[in-house]
Design a protein around this motif. Structure first.
Motif, PDB file in Angstrom:
ATOM      1  N   ILE A  88       0.806  -1.231   0.000  1.00 27.16           N
ATOM      2  CA  ILE A  88       0.000   0.000   0.000  1.00 27.16           C
ATOM      3  C   ILE A  88       0.838   1.282   0.000  1.00 27.16           C
ATOM      4  O   ILE A  88       0.337   2.328  -0.354  1.00 27.16           O
ATOM      5  CB  ILE A  88      -1.012   0.038   1.163  1.00 27.16           C
ATOM      6  CG1 ILE A  88      -0.320  -0.083   2.523  1.00 27.16           C
ATOM      7  CG2 ILE A  88      -2.080  -1.035   0.991  1.00 27.16           C
ATOM      8  CD1 ILE A  88      -1.248   0.246   3.674  1.00 27.16           C
ATOM      9  N   SER A  89       2.131   1.190   0.410  1.00 26.83           N
ATOM     10  CA  SER A  89       2.932   2.430   0.457  1.00 26.83           C
ATOM     11  C   SER A  89       3.959   2.473  -0.668  1.00 26.83           C
ATOM     12  O   SER A  89       4.592   3.489  -0.891  1.00 26.83           O
ATOM     13  CB  SER A  89       3.668   2.530   1.793  1.00 26.83           C
ATOM     14  OG  SER A  89       4.736   1.593   1.810  1.00 26.83           O
ATOM     15  N   TYR A  90       4.161   1.334  -1.350  1.00 25.93           N
ATOM     16  CA  TYR A  90       5.139   1.193  -2.442  1.00 25.93           C
ATOM     17  C   TYR A  90       6.575   1.381  -1.957  1.00 25.93           C
ATOM     18  O   TYR A  90       7.475   1.661  -2.745  1.00 25.93           O
ATOM     19  CB  TYR A  90       4.842   2.145  -3.614  1.00 25.93           C
ATOM     20  CG  TYR A  90       3.381   2.226  -3.984  1.00 25.93           C
ATOM     21  CD1 TYR A  90       2.581   1.078  -4.018  1.00 25.93           C
ATOM     22  CD2 TYR A  90       2.769   3.430  -4.298  1.00 25.93           C
ATOM     23  CE1 TYR A  90       1.238   1.134  -4.343  1.00 25.93           C
ATOM     24  CE2 TYR A  90       1.428   3.500  -4.621  1.00 25.93           C
ATOM     25  CZ  TYR A  90       0.663   2.349  -4.640  1.00 25.93           C
ATOM     26  OH  TYR A  90      -0.656   2.410  -4.953  1.00 25.93           O
ATOM     27  N   ILE A  91       6.795   1.241  -0.653  1.00 28.77           N
ATOM     28  CA  ILE A  91       8.160   1.259  -0.127  1.00 28.77           C
ATOM     29  C   ILE A  91       8.746  -0.142  -0.322  1.00 28.77           C
ATOM     30  O   ILE A  91       8.039  -1.143  -0.113  1.00 28.77           O
ATOM     31  CB  ILE A  91       8.149   1.591   1.380  1.00 28.77           C
ATOM     32  CG1 ILE A  91       7.748   3.048   1.584  1.00 28.77           C
ATOM     33  CG2 ILE A  91       9.514   1.330   2.022  1.00 28.77           C
ATOM     34  CD1 ILE A  91       7.600   3.444   3.036  1.00 28.77           C
ATOM     35  N   HIS A  92      10.011  -0.194  -0.689  1.00 28.84           N
ATOM     36  CA  HIS A  92      10.632  -1.506  -0.806  1.00 28.84           C
ATOM     37  C   HIS A  92      10.804  -2.093   0.589  1.00 28.84           C
ATOM     38  O   HIS A  92      11.469  -1.509   1.439  1.00 28.84           O
ATOM     39  CB  HIS A  92      12.002  -1.390  -1.491  1.00 28.84           C
ATOM     40  CG  HIS A  92      12.776  -2.664  -1.391  1.00 28.84           C
ATOM     41  ND1 HIS A  92      13.919  -2.758  -0.636  1.00 28.84           N
ATOM     42  CD2 HIS A  92      12.529  -3.895  -1.880  1.00 28.84           C
ATOM     43  CE1 HIS A  92      14.354  -4.021  -0.693  1.00 28.84           C
ATOM     44  NE2 HIS A  92      13.537  -4.703  -1.447  1.00 28.84           N
ATOM     45  N   SER A  93      10.191  -3.227   0.852  1.00 25.93           N
ATOM     46  CA  SER A  93      10.368  -3.839   2.170  1.00 25.93           C
ATOM     47  C   SER A  93      10.674  -5.323   2.002  1.00 25.93           C
ATOM     48  O   SER A  93      10.338  -5.927   0.979  1.00 25.93           O
ATOM     49  CB  SER A  93       9.143  -3.629   3.042  1.00 25.93           C
ATOM     50  OG  SER A  93       8.092  -4.426   2.587  1.00 25.93           O
ATOM     51  N   PHE A  94      11.272  -5.863   3.027  1.00 20.75           N
ATOM     52  CA  PHE A  94      11.841  -7.207   2.917  1.00 20.75           C
ATOM     53  C   PHE A  94      11.764  -7.858   4.293  1.00 20.75           C
ATOM     54  O   PHE A  94      12.090  -7.220   5.293  1.00 20.75           O
ATOM     55  CB  PHE A  94      13.298  -7.029   2.476  1.00 20.75           C
ATOM     56  CG  PHE A  94      14.050  -8.307   2.246  1.00 20.75           C
ATOM     57  CD1 PHE A  94      13.815  -9.070   1.115  1.00 20.75           C
ATOM     58  CD2 PHE A  94      14.999  -8.748   3.156  1.00 20.75           C
ATOM     59  CE1 PHE A  94      14.514 -10.244   0.889  1.00 20.75           C
ATOM     60  CE2 PHE A  94      15.702  -9.927   2.938  1.00 20.75           C
ATOM     61  CZ  PHE A  94      15.462 -10.678   1.797  1.00 20.75           C
ATOM     62  N   ALA A  95      11.306  -9.093   4.342  1.00 15.49           N
ATOM     63  CA  ALA A  95      11.233  -9.774   5.644  1.00 15.49           C
ATOM     64  C   ALA A  95      12.201 -10.947   5.656  1.00 15.49           C
ATOM     65  O   ALA A  95      12.369 -11.633   4.645  1.00 15.49           O
ATOM     66  CB  ALA A  95       9.820 -10.289   5.888  1.00 15.49           C
ATOM     67  N   ILE A  96      12.828 -11.171   6.802  1.00 18.04           N
ATOM     68  CA  ILE A  96      13.789 -12.267   6.890  1.00 18.04           C
ATOM     69  C   ILE A  96      13.861 -12.782   8.324  1.00 18.04           C
ATOM     70  O   ILE A  96      13.695 -12.009   9.286  1.00 18.04           O
ATOM     71  CB  ILE A  96      15.186 -11.797   6.387  1.00 18.04           C
ATOM     72  CG1 ILE A  96      16.163 -12.975   6.339  1.00 18.04           C
ATOM     73  CG2 ILE A  96      15.735 -10.653   7.205  1.00 18.04           C
ATOM     74  CD1 ILE A  96      17.423 -12.692   5.553  1.00 18.04           C
ATOM     75  N   ALA A  97      14.098 -14.080   8.448  1.00 15.65           N
ATOM     76  CA  ALA A  97      14.323 -14.649   9.779  1.00 15.65           C
ATOM     77  C   ALA A  97      15.536 -13.935  10.361  1.00 15.65           C
ATOM     78  O   ALA A  97      16.584 -13.838   9.701  1.00 15.65           O
ATOM     79  CB  ALA A  97      14.584 -16.143   9.658  1.00 15.65           C
ATOM     80  N   ALA A  98      15.393 -13.438  11.581  1.00 14.06           N
ATOM     81  CA  ALA A  98      16.451 -12.584  12.144  1.00 14.06           C
ATOM     82  C   ALA A  98      17.801 -13.303  12.158  1.00 14.06           C
ATOM     83  O   ALA A  98      18.847 -12.691  11.911  1.00 14.06           O
ATOM     84  CB  ALA A  98      16.059 -12.137  13.542  1.00 14.06           C
ATOM     85  N   GLY A  99      17.801 -14.600  12.394  1.00 12.56           N
ATOM     86  CA  GLY A  99      19.043 -15.360  12.453  1.00 12.56           C
ATOM     87  C   GLY A  99      19.742 -15.452  11.105  1.00 12.56           C
ATOM     88  O   GLY A  99      20.933 -15.785  11.029  1.00 12.56           O
ATOM     89  N   GLU A 100      19.008 -15.187  10.032  1.00 10.86           N
ATOM     90  CA  GLU A 100      19.568 -15.261   8.682  1.00 10.86           C
ATOM     91  C   GLU A 100      20.287 -13.970   8.268  1.00 10.86           C
ATOM     92  O   GLU A 100      21.016 -13.955   7.274  1.00 10.86           O
ATOM     93  CB  GLU A 100      18.449 -15.514   7.668  1.00 10.86           C
ATOM     94  CG  GLU A 100      18.165 -16.980   7.383  1.00 10.86           C
ATOM     95  CD  GLU A 100      19.312 -17.617   6.596  1.00 10.86           C
ATOM     96  OE1 GLU A 100      20.007 -18.459   7.197  1.00 10.86           O
ATOM     97  OE2 GLU A 100      19.529 -17.279   5.421  1.00 10.86           O
ATOM     98  N   LEU A 101      20.053 -12.908   9.038  1.00  9.75           N
ATOM     99  CA  LEU A 101      20.615 -11.597   8.655  1.00  9.75           C
ATOM    100  C   LEU A 101      22.088 -11.661   8.320  1.00  9.75           C
ATOM    101  O   LEU A 101      22.538 -11.171   7.292  1.00  9.75           O
ATOM    102  CB  LEU A 101      20.453 -10.634   9.831  1.00  9.75           C
ATOM    103  CG  LEU A 101      19.189  -9.775   9.910  1.00  9.75           C
ATOM    104  CD1 LEU A 101      19.236  -8.976  11.197  1.00  9.75           C
ATOM    105  CD2 LEU A 101      19.096  -8.858   8.701  1.00  9.75           C
ATOM    106  N   LYS A 102      22.815 -12.308   9.225  1.00 11.80           N
ATOM    107  CA  LYS A 102      24.273 -12.252   9.082  1.00 11.80           C
ATOM    108  C   LYS A 102      24.787 -13.131   7.948  1.00 11.80           C
ATOM    109  O   LYS A 102      25.962 -13.136   7.636  1.00 11.80           O
ATOM    110  CB  LYS A 102      24.967 -12.593  10.407  1.00 11.80           C
ATOM    111  CG  LYS A 102      24.629 -13.948  10.983  1.00 11.80           C
ATOM    112  CD  LYS A 102      25.459 -14.235  12.220  1.00 11.80           C
ATOM    113  CE  LYS A 102      24.880 -13.641  13.477  1.00 11.80           C
ATOM    114  NZ  LYS A 102      23.543 -14.188  13.863  1.00 11.80           N
ATOM    115  N   HIS A 103      23.861 -13.845   7.300  1.00  9.23           N
ATOM    116  CA  HIS A 103      24.282 -14.673   6.158  1.00  9.23           C
ATOM    117  C   HIS A 103      24.154 -13.921   4.837  1.00  9.23           C
ATOM    118  O   HIS A 103      24.145 -14.536   3.778  1.00  9.23           O
ATOM    119  CB  HIS A 103      23.479 -15.978   6.146  1.00  9.23           C
ATOM    120  CG  HIS A 103      23.705 -16.794   7.386  1.00  9.23           C
ATOM    121  ND1 HIS A 103      24.881 -17.453   7.637  1.00  9.23           N
ATOM    122  CD2 HIS A 103      22.926 -16.969   8.479  1.00  9.23           C
ATOM    123  CE1 HIS A 103      24.811 -18.041   8.817  1.00  9.23           C
ATOM    124  NE2 HIS A 103      23.638 -17.757   9.351  1.00  9.23           N
ATOM    125  N   GLY A 104      23.999 -12.637   4.901  1.00 11.05           N
ATOM    126  CA  GLY A 104      23.985 -11.865   3.654  1.00 11.05           C
ATOM    127  C   GLY A 104      23.299 -10.523   3.778  1.00 11.05           C
ATOM    128  O   GLY A 104      23.892  -9.477   3.479  1.00 11.05           O
TER     129      GLY A 104
END
Ligand code: F6R
Length: 609
Positions: A490-506
């Protein structure tokens, strides 16, 4: 998504059709049109853009008739344009049609019609071939011409046709696209969706797959694919047309967000009796059936898929059955391991999502037991399932799904609890504990709704961000996907969801002072790990909105902003956590001046692949 409205009466078809089309506007469309038989000819008028554009070109009084068909189009084959808009006529406009769905073999038919009959096509659409097919088969009987045309067509369709030589009737046919006939007094209606008819009728016939229906002002006759007359029970629509109005809210979306306590309450009430037993009235699944399932597939699209992610955790935890969750468009093409010991759960608000329906059929063909979680009563998914667990969200108008999601979650809890108890895996104490937590949810959702101002403030502060990340662990992970989808759609902002533990893998590579991270930290046993993840991203300059249960004030030391949900058991947090995310997305979109109820490029019900 495309909408169809047809009317057969004694006068003023134009007004009724335009009114019905307006009631389908919420589905999303790019052009609109209407066809009326006038003085032995069919007149077609259509215009790209909003229905108001159409109204301007049909304003003259001479353009009206007792019978007519109308359409709102959402482009699939051919760009949005006047020419590609429906209705479509045959060569001499003695036949006109409107069509929802896709004709898969339209190229083949086009070539054949051009070669054998010299047909010259006006539009780029797949739908136009239907008008020409009916035209070449027509010999004074529209019903038989439509039946013959259908034999040549492959794909999904709801089609309404009129003929200049039979100006007193509409013939309609459906396969894999919804169609409903409205029973009036001295007049009758046909439409793709019930809301189009509610101003005029409440008694309808739900047309089934491969049925043809002939409407005159005094009669509605339904035929099966063998040409036999079919008797259909009248379906009384008891939801109120007012429920489809905004009731003082600026947008349907925020109205629907506020309707969640009621929807949750209603969905619980319908299935839980006063003694706290879950009743499966109308569901034929037995204890033996449940004990026989060795696998559950939950299949859906978009928001409904996100409800499935939570459903997986619940069923695995409470009923100890392995669950796979899949998006319907993937499931249907990957030859999944499904057999008669599989329970297939389809989740769908509309019950008309083509991929979900196709996945359901795939699973059914392989012998799975089909249970669906659906909001729209009488929809295709509901009708084709062995059992239906309805959500009681009421009609959802805003394209972005909110109350459908939370009521889908409630159904997932009830299904998991029921299965766990029936299998004897879940103790009475645990069952009672979770059920009581569920019963307390409507009030807790109200508490969050009372914090709307805080979320509006955060939206004001962060609405200029161009990249937003949603992170969470465990049950929070599934909810972060939904929060991210709400924001982007609805806002056209680029957003992205990820398992928090996966963050450091990229993904952590993207963190910088321009990033906003929404960190969900509502799971007690994962709280400290989430705090570490928040520290990781703030160390790279990201700004963080942290979400936790009331009392978890440590989050204020690591996050820039803290949003609290009322204290509750970990198992039920998704129903609460999603509410601030919905409200935040709503106010961000409002700050950015977006068309909240009808976001660009989206449709409420995706009935094409
Ligand atoms: C997002 C949204 C969509 C739908 C998806 C499935 O807010 O509404 O992602 O969830 O198109 O639709 P249904 O549930 O009707 O099958």
């Amino acid at each position: 998504m495309c909408g169809i409205v047809g009317f057969v009466g004694t006068e003023n078809a134009k007004e009724r059709i335009v009114d019905g089309l307006k009631r389908l506007e919420y589905r999303g469309y790019d052009s609109a049109g209407i066809a009326l038989p006038i003085d032995g000819k069919i007149q077609i008028r259509k215009h790209v853009g909003e229905i108001t554009n159409l109204e301007k070109i049909i304003a003259d009084d001479s353009f009206d008739a007792p019978v007519g068909i109308g359409h709102t189009r959402w482009a699939t084959h051919g760009a949005p344009s006047d020419i590609n808009a429906h209705p479509h006529g045959n060569q001499d406009d003695s036949i006109a049609i409107v069509h929802n769905g896709i004709i898969e073999n339209y190229q083949e038919i086009r070539e054949w019609l051009a070669r054998e009959y010299g047909v010259q096509f006006k539009s780029e659409t797949d739908s136009e071939v239907i008008a020409h097919l009916i035209g070449i088969y027509y010999d004074g009987d529209l019903l038989s011409a439509v039946n013959k045309a259908v034999e040549d067509m492959r794909g999904a369709y709801a089609v309404c046709a009129i003929a200049a030589a039979e100006p007193d009737k509409i013939v309609a046919v459906r396969k894999d696209a919804p169609l409903v006939a409205g029973i009036g007094r001295g007049c009758n209606f046909i439409a793709s969706d019930i809301p189009a008819l509610l101003k005029y009728v409440r008694e309808v016939y739900l047309i089934e797959n491969n049925e043809t229906v002939v409407l005159t002002k005094d009669d509605i006759t339904i035929y099966n694919d063998r040409g036999q007359k079919v008797k259909r029970d009248v379906f009384h629509v008891n939801w109120d047309a007012d429920a489809a109005e905004k009731e003082g809210y600026d947008h349907f979306m925020i109205k629907e967000i506020h309707e969640q306590p009621k929807g949750i309450q209603e969905t619980l009430m319908r299935r839980v009796d006063e003694e706290g037993n879950i009743n499966l009235d109308g569901i034929a699944m037995t204890k033996e059936d449940i004990e026989g399932f060795n696998k559950v597939y939950i299949v859906a699209c978009g928001t409904a898929y996100h409800a499935g992610l939570v459903g997986k955790s619940l069923i695995e935890k409470l009923a100890k059955i392995p669950v796979e969750v899949d998006v319907a468009s993937e499931f249907r093409y990957r030859d999944p391991f499904v057999d008669e010991n599989t329970l297939f759960i389809a989740i769908s608000q509309s019950g008309e999502t083509l991929d979900t329906l196709a996945a359901l059929r795939e699973a059914k063909a392989k012998g799975a037991r089909i249970l669906s979680v659906v909001n729209v009563v009488g929809s295709s998914v509901a009708r084709e399932s062995d059992d239906v667990f309805y959500t009681w969200a009421g009609p959802e108008i805003a394209v972005a799904s909110t109350k459908a999601y939370t009521t889908q979650l409630i159904c997932m809890y009830l299904i998991a609890l029921y299965m766990g108890r029936t299998k004897g895996i879940l103790s009475q104490g645990e069952y009672d504990r979770i059920l009581n937590e569920l019963k307390a949810l409507p009030e807790k959702v109200e508490e969050i709704l009372a914090k709307e101002e805080q979320l509006a403030f955060l939206a004001k502060k962060f609405h200029h961000k161009e990249h937003v990340f949603f992170i969470g662990r465990g049950l929070d992970c599934g909810v972060s996907y939904e929060g991210s989808l709400k924001l982007k759609e609805i806002s056209y902002i680029h957003s992205f969801a990820i398992a928090a533990g996966e963050l450091k893998h990229g993904t952590i590579a993207l963190m910088d002072p321009d990033s906003l991270v929404v960190a969900l930290a509502t799971q007690d046993d994962l709280y400290e790990k989430m705090v570490s993840n928040i520290v990781e991203v703030t160390a790279r300059g990201a700004r963080v909105i942290g979400m936790a249960k009331e009392g978890r004030v440590e989050i204020e030391q690591v996050a820039d902003e803290a949003v609290y949900i009322p204290s509750c058991a970990d198992e039920v947090t998704p129903v609460l956590t999603v509410i601030p995310l919905q409200i935040f997305a709503y106010y961000v979109a409002k700050e950015r001046g977006c068309n909240i109820d009808k976001p660009k490029n989206l449709a409420k019900s995706v009935t094409v692949e």
